[in-house]
Design a protein around this motif. Structure first.
Motif, PDB file in Angstrom:
ATOM      1  N   TYR A   1      -3.878  39.119  27.550  1.00 50.02           N
ATOM      2  CA  TYR A   1      -2.993  39.350  26.484  1.00 50.02           C
ATOM      3  C   TYR A   1      -2.616  40.879  26.646  1.00 50.02           C
ATOM      4  CZ  TYR A   1      -4.375  35.139  23.909  1.00 50.02           C
ATOM      5  OH  TYR A   1      -4.273  33.839  23.765  1.00 50.02           O
ATOM      6  N   ARG A   2      -3.414  41.735  27.118  1.00 48.65           N
ATOM      7  CA  ARG A   2      -2.681  43.061  27.433  1.00 48.65           C
ATOM      8  C   ARG A   2      -1.651  42.979  28.457  1.00 48.65           C
ATOM      9  NH1 ARG A   2      -6.176  46.747  24.996  1.00 48.65           N
ATOM     10  NH2 ARG A   2      -8.549  46.067  24.824  1.00 48.65           N
ATOM     11  N   SER A   3      -1.606  42.244  29.482  1.00 46.89           N
ATOM     12  CA  SER A   3      -0.469  41.749  30.307  1.00 46.89           C
ATOM     13  C   SER A   3       0.870  41.505  29.311  1.00 46.89           C
ATOM     14  CB  SER A   3      -0.647  40.998  31.307  1.00 46.89           C
ATOM     15  OG  SER A   3      -1.724  41.283  32.305  1.00 46.89           O
ATOM     16  N   VAL A   4       0.767  40.836  28.398  1.00 49.40           N
ATOM     17  CA  VAL A   4       1.706  40.343  27.502  1.00 49.40           C
ATOM     18  C   VAL A   4       2.327  41.597  27.140  1.00 49.40           C
ATOM     19  CG1 VAL A   4       2.542  39.155  25.557  1.00 49.40           C
ATOM     20  CG2 VAL A   4       0.616  37.974  27.093  1.00 49.40           C
ATOM     21  N   LEU A   5       1.492  42.325  26.465  1.00 54.24           N
ATOM     22  CA  LEU A   5       2.140  43.560  25.587  1.00 54.24           C
ATOM     23  C   LEU A   5       2.515  44.673  26.704  1.00 54.24           C
ATOM     24  CD1 LEU A   5      -0.972  44.112  23.092  1.00 54.24           C
ATOM     25  CD2 LEU A   5       1.427  43.398  22.502  1.00 54.24           C
ATOM     26  N   ARG A   6       2.002  44.599  27.845  1.00 59.39           N
ATOM     27  CA  ARG A   6       2.463  45.492  28.861  1.00 59.39           C
ATOM     28  C   ARG A   6       4.033  44.996  29.115  1.00 59.39           C
ATOM     29  NH1 ARG A   6       2.663  44.565  33.925  1.00 59.39           N
ATOM     30  NH2 ARG A   6       1.081  43.158  33.956  1.00 59.39           N
ATOM     31  N   LEU A   7       4.220  43.929  29.449  1.00 59.32           N
ATOM     32  CA  LEU A   7       5.548  43.529  29.620  1.00 59.32           C
ATOM     33  C   LEU A   7       6.493  43.185  28.716  1.00 59.32           C
ATOM     34  CD1 LEU A   7       4.271  40.741  32.119  1.00 59.32           C
ATOM     35  CD2 LEU A   7       5.435  42.638  32.770  1.00 59.32           C
ATOM     36  N   SER A   8       5.844  43.211  27.346  1.00 62.80           N
ATOM     37  CA  SER A   8       6.836  42.773  26.098  1.00 62.80           C
ATOM     38  C   SER A   8       6.151  43.371  24.750  1.00 62.80           C
ATOM     39  CB  SER A   8       7.149  41.315  25.980  1.00 62.80           C
ATOM     40  OG  SER A   8       7.844  41.083  24.905  1.00 62.80           O
ATOM     41  N   PRO A   9       5.871  44.627  24.573  1.00 58.16           N
ATOM     42  CA  PRO A   9       5.330  45.250  23.600  1.00 58.16           C
ATOM     43  C   PRO A   9       5.663  44.745  22.174  1.00 58.16           C
ATOM     44  CG  PRO A   9       6.294  47.278  25.057  1.00 58.16           C
ATOM     45  CD  PRO A   9       6.999  45.542  25.669  1.00 58.16           C
ATOM     46  N   ASP A  10       6.587  44.234  21.939  1.00 59.33           N
ATOM     47  CA  ASP A  10       7.297  43.566  20.702  1.00 59.33           C
ATOM     48  C   ASP A  10       6.901  41.907  20.859  1.00 59.33           C
ATOM     49  OD1 ASP A  10       7.884  45.866  19.758  1.00 59.33           O
ATOM     50  OD2 ASP A  10       9.843  45.765  20.617  1.00 59.33           O
ATOM     51  N   PHE A  11       6.013  41.692  21.549  1.00 53.09           N
ATOM     52  CA  PHE A  11       5.853  40.043  21.616  1.00 53.09           C
ATOM     53  C   PHE A  11       5.110  39.617  20.550  1.00 53.09           C
ATOM     54  CE2 PHE A  11       4.284  36.010  23.096  1.00 53.09           C
ATOM     55  CZ  PHE A  11       5.017  35.431  24.035  1.00 53.09           C
ATOM     56  N   VAL A  12       5.597  38.709  19.701  1.00 56.39           N
ATOM     57  CA  VAL A  12       5.069  38.256  18.357  1.00 56.39           C
ATOM     58  C   VAL A  12       3.608  37.524  18.740  1.00 56.39           C
ATOM     59  CG1 VAL A  12       5.342  36.951  16.196  1.00 56.39           C
ATOM     60  CG2 VAL A  12       7.425  38.491  17.112  1.00 56.39           C
ATOM     61  N   GLY A  13       2.710  37.988  17.961  1.00 51.33           N
ATOM     62  CA  GLY A  13       1.426  37.296  17.974  1.00 51.33           C
ATOM     63  C   GLY A  13       0.554  37.802  19.113  1.00 51.33           C
ATOM     64  N   ALA A  14       0.808  38.590  20.210  1.00 53.42           N
ATOM     65  CA  ALA A  14      -0.110  39.188  21.217  1.00 53.42           C
ATOM     66  C   ALA A  14      -1.162  40.060  20.660  1.00 53.42           C
ATOM     67  CB  ALA A  14       1.096  39.793  22.005  1.00 53.42           C
ATOM     68  N   HIS A  15      -0.758  40.977  19.658  1.00 52.74           N
ATOM     69  CA  HIS A  15      -1.545  41.842  19.012  1.00 52.74           C
ATOM     70  C   HIS A  15      -2.654  41.027  18.315  1.00 52.74           C
ATOM     71  CE1 HIS A  15      -0.365  45.854  20.005  1.00 52.74           C
ATOM     72  NE2 HIS A  15       0.856  45.555  19.713  1.00 52.74           N
ATOM     73  N   TYR A  16      -2.413  39.830  17.681  1.00 54.73           N
ATOM     74  CA  TYR A  16      -3.141  39.110  16.880  1.00 54.73           C
ATOM     75  C   TYR A  16      -4.170  38.364  17.620  1.00 54.73           C
ATOM     76  CZ  TYR A  16      -5.398  35.243  14.688  1.00 54.73           C
ATOM     77  OH  TYR A  16      -6.344  34.230  14.022  1.00 54.73           O
ATOM     78  N   MET A  17      -3.490  37.688  18.785  1.00 52.85           N
ATOM     79  CA  MET A  17      -4.504  37.040  19.804  1.00 52.85           C
ATOM     80  C   MET A  17      -5.432  37.971  20.266  1.00 52.85           C
ATOM     81  SD  MET A  17      -4.056  33.877  19.536  1.00 52.85           S
ATOM     82  CE  MET A  17      -2.867  32.542  18.745  1.00 52.85           C
ATOM     83  N   LEU A  18      -4.995  39.321  20.758  1.00 51.68           N
ATOM     84  CA  LEU A  18      -5.793  40.087  21.581  1.00 51.68           C
ATOM     85  C   LEU A  18      -6.903  40.408  20.387  1.00 51.68           C
ATOM     86  CD1 LEU A  18      -6.637  41.980  23.692  1.00 51.68           C
ATOM     87  CD2 LEU A  18      -4.903  43.588  22.754  1.00 51.68           C
ATOM     88  N   GLY A  19      -6.746  40.541  19.106  1.00 52.89           N
ATOM     89  CA  GLY A  19      -7.449  40.951  18.274  1.00 52.89           C
ATOM     90  C   GLY A  19      -8.574  39.817  18.157  1.00 52.89           C
TER      91      GLY A  19
END
Length: 615
Positions: free
Chosen positions: A461-479
């Protein structure tokens, strides 16, 4: 008096002990502090050398001078009739005691404050190094296995002078990508990964390394009225040489011929041994073609207004050419997106999407993308359609065994069948072939989360945010994964950052606040979650109640989800938030009602092609 006695009388031994203890403390502090300022080990070594060299002068100083009540004085100047030994001794003893106290304080600070942070930083560095080594190994292996027959089609530049023509240049790039993807011997990077470099100043060799491809196709598009100019060039990124380039200046009606010529030239230059003819673009009316490109562009924007406009354009294109497969497929995709973005209900939107795909299959029964899309619709539609989804994905993989989109979506069937470890193997393969697609890391994170591999899920999930900081739901899933991993404070911080989906943000805060013991705040968030989204997504409320251990409330909300045929209930059994319900007899009943009991899943046959490593 002996030399030892004289050293003792002049407190040289005590001074040496004080110097040694103080030096040790300074070295420990230097080793801890210097890295924070970017200093490497050389700086710490210099401190050790300086302190070692300073030991002799310090001992000479202790021999030559004495501590007296009136200050430090030379030994020769002190009156022998007045002894200051007790005073000097007490002073040195105090110095040693103070330094030892500092040492103990440092030990405590290092143990409980610095060491955890240092260990986390070390682990992060090791993980980064391991990931780079893994990716490099995958790059070398992929290039070797394909013999250099791999390519990325970067988005062609819009040279029309009108930003409104961006859809046309993007569409041409995507059409070429899709055409080359039909060549079985060629590995073509996905649109998502290729378009990640759009609008960026790039180094082609670096891009090729990141995408793990040997060749890059790039170019530009200029449209003026009924004429179009397309410039394309094929580059060998390993040798940094231009293999071929060409400019096509023709009428728009020749657009399909231009695409065929470019793909044929790529096949020729890469010396691909085709079993049949090179793939050719499916021709249609040019007005319908341009409408479809514009609709695809609007579909990708994912806004309610853009989706509505896309629907209109697809419909207009189909009015001109009712057999236009790309328009039918785009229309199906658009209907699904309207469901995902809450524009239409699941029953209505997925029903319309299914009908559009069936029209594609009526025209082309062997269309792999259509079978895959029907499989995706079936897997999300209801409680008893997983067998249908498996059947369509099985057919899609047989028709297009190297299509990454087909393989990635087929992994969802493996997961829904409870074969999560196999889903992970499949998605790791897709990720290795398409390394900068944030969706791939998202899917991997989901599967890792299902499997209880929380550290791997956090990394994904950190890789998701690294590649796409605005990826919807990534912060939630990481949390959520941080929460499951015992870090509610970190989870709450991530939930608060989830600005792309307000429901996720509220639900996440409720979970974290309960874990932190903030009951009043938790109650407030739960009231908001139920009031605003409980009617549409009852399972989201059920997950929170399951997590906090309220089984009766959880099953009550799951009953509501079943009653309204909520999308995705057949995958709920995989969600780790339901762990507290697994020993409850009602859990097995719920799984049976949504088609995900062990017996129901085991009855569905599904196999991944042997061409995929690990299967």
């Amino acid at each position: 008096m002996s030399l030892f006695g004289e050293l003792k009388r002049r407190h040289v031994l005590r001074a040496g002990a004080a110097y040694a203890v103080t030096s040790w403390l300074l070295i420990q502090v230097a080793e801890t502090i210097f890295p924070l300022f970017g200093f490497d080990d050389a700086a710490a070594r210099l401190v050790v050398i300086v302190l070692a060299i300073g030991f002799i002068p310090a001992m000479v100083f202790a021999w030559a001078f004495e501590i007296t009540p009136s200050g430090i004085r030379r030994e020769s100047e002190v009156d022998d009739s007045q002894t200051h030994a007790p005073y000097a001794g007490r002073t040195l003893d105090r110095i040693v005691m103070v330094v030892l106290a500092l040492v103990l304080g440092y030990f405590a600070f290092d143990k409980f404050v610095l060491e955890p942070a240092r260990d986390e930083a070390t682990q992060a560095r090791l993980t980064e190094r391991f990931e780079k080594a893994r990716q490099q190994g995958q790059t070398d292996a992929l290039l070797e296995s394909y013999g250099g027959k791999s390519i990325a089609v970067l988005p062609f530049l819009n040279m029309s002078g009108d930003a409104g023509d961006e859809y046309f240049s993007d569409g041409i790039s995507e059409e070429l990508l899709n055409l080359l993807a039909k060549v079985p011997e060629l590995r073509v990077i996905s649109r998502t990964s290729a378009f990640a470099y759009k609008g960026k100043s790039i180094n082609l060799s670096q891009v090729a390394q990141e995408l793990r491809v040997a060749h890059i196709l790039e170019g530009s598009v200029r449209r003026a009225g009924s004429r179009v100019r397309i410039t394309a060039q094929l580059i060998d990124a390993r040798a940094d040489t231009n293999l071929w380039s060409e400019t096509y200046d023709r009428e728009l009606t020749d657009i399909f011929t231009i695409q065929d010529e470019i793909s044929a030239m790529v096949v020729s230059k890469l010396k691909l041994a085709l079993l049949g003819d090179a793939p050719k673009a499916r021709e249609t009316d040019t007005d319908a073609y341009v409408m479809c490109l514009q609709a695809n562009y609007l579909n990708g924007q994912g806004r309610p207004d853009s989706l509505a406009r896309a629907n209109d354009l697809y419909t207009q294109a189909l009015a001109i050419d009712p057999t236009y497969i790309d328009a039918l497929d785009g229309l199906a995709s658009n209907y699904v997106n309207q469901v995902l973005y809450g524009v239409t209900s699941a029953d209505e939107g997925l029903g319309l999407a299914r009908e559009a795909v069936r029209q594609v299959l009526a025209i082309d029964p062997d269309n792999a993308k259509a079978h895959a899309r029907l499989g995706r619709i079936a897997s999300a539609s209801g409680n008893d359609e997983l067998a249908e989804a498996a059947q369509h994905y099985q057919r899609a993989m047989a028709l297009a065994p190297t299509d990454l989109g087909v393989l990635a979506n087929a992994g969802t069937v493996l997961a829904y069948l409870g074969r999560v470890d196999e889903a992970i193997v499949l998605e790791e393969y897709v990720n290795a072939l398409d390394p900068v697609d944030p969706r791939s890391y998202w899917t991997l994170g989901t599967y890792y989360r299902y499997a209880g591999r929380l550290d791997d899920a956090i990394s994904a999930y950190r890789s998701v945010l690294r590649l796409s900081p605005d990826f919807v739901g990534a912060h939630y899933m990481l949390g959520e994964v941080l929460l499951l991993n015992g870090n509610p404070e970190g989870a709450l911080a991530e939930f608060l950052l989830e600005e792309g989906d307000e429901q996720y943000q509220v639900k996440g805060q409720a979970l974290a606040l309960h874990a932190l013991g903030r009951k009043a705040d938790f109650d407030t968030k739960m009231i908001e979650l139920i009031k605003r989204w409980g009617g549409e997504w009852p399972s989201e409320v059920a997950q929170v109640y399951a997590y906090i251990g309220d089984a009766d409330a959880a099953f009550g909300w799951l009953d509501k989800a079943i009653a309204q045929n909520e999308v995705g209930l057949n995958e709920q059994f995989l969600n780790p938030l339901y762990a507290s319900l697994h020993d409850d007899p009602r859990w097995g009943d719920f799984q049976g009602r949504v088609g995900s009991s062990s017996a129901q899943r085991d009855a569905i046959a599904f196999a991944v092609p042997e061409t995929v490593p690990g299967f």
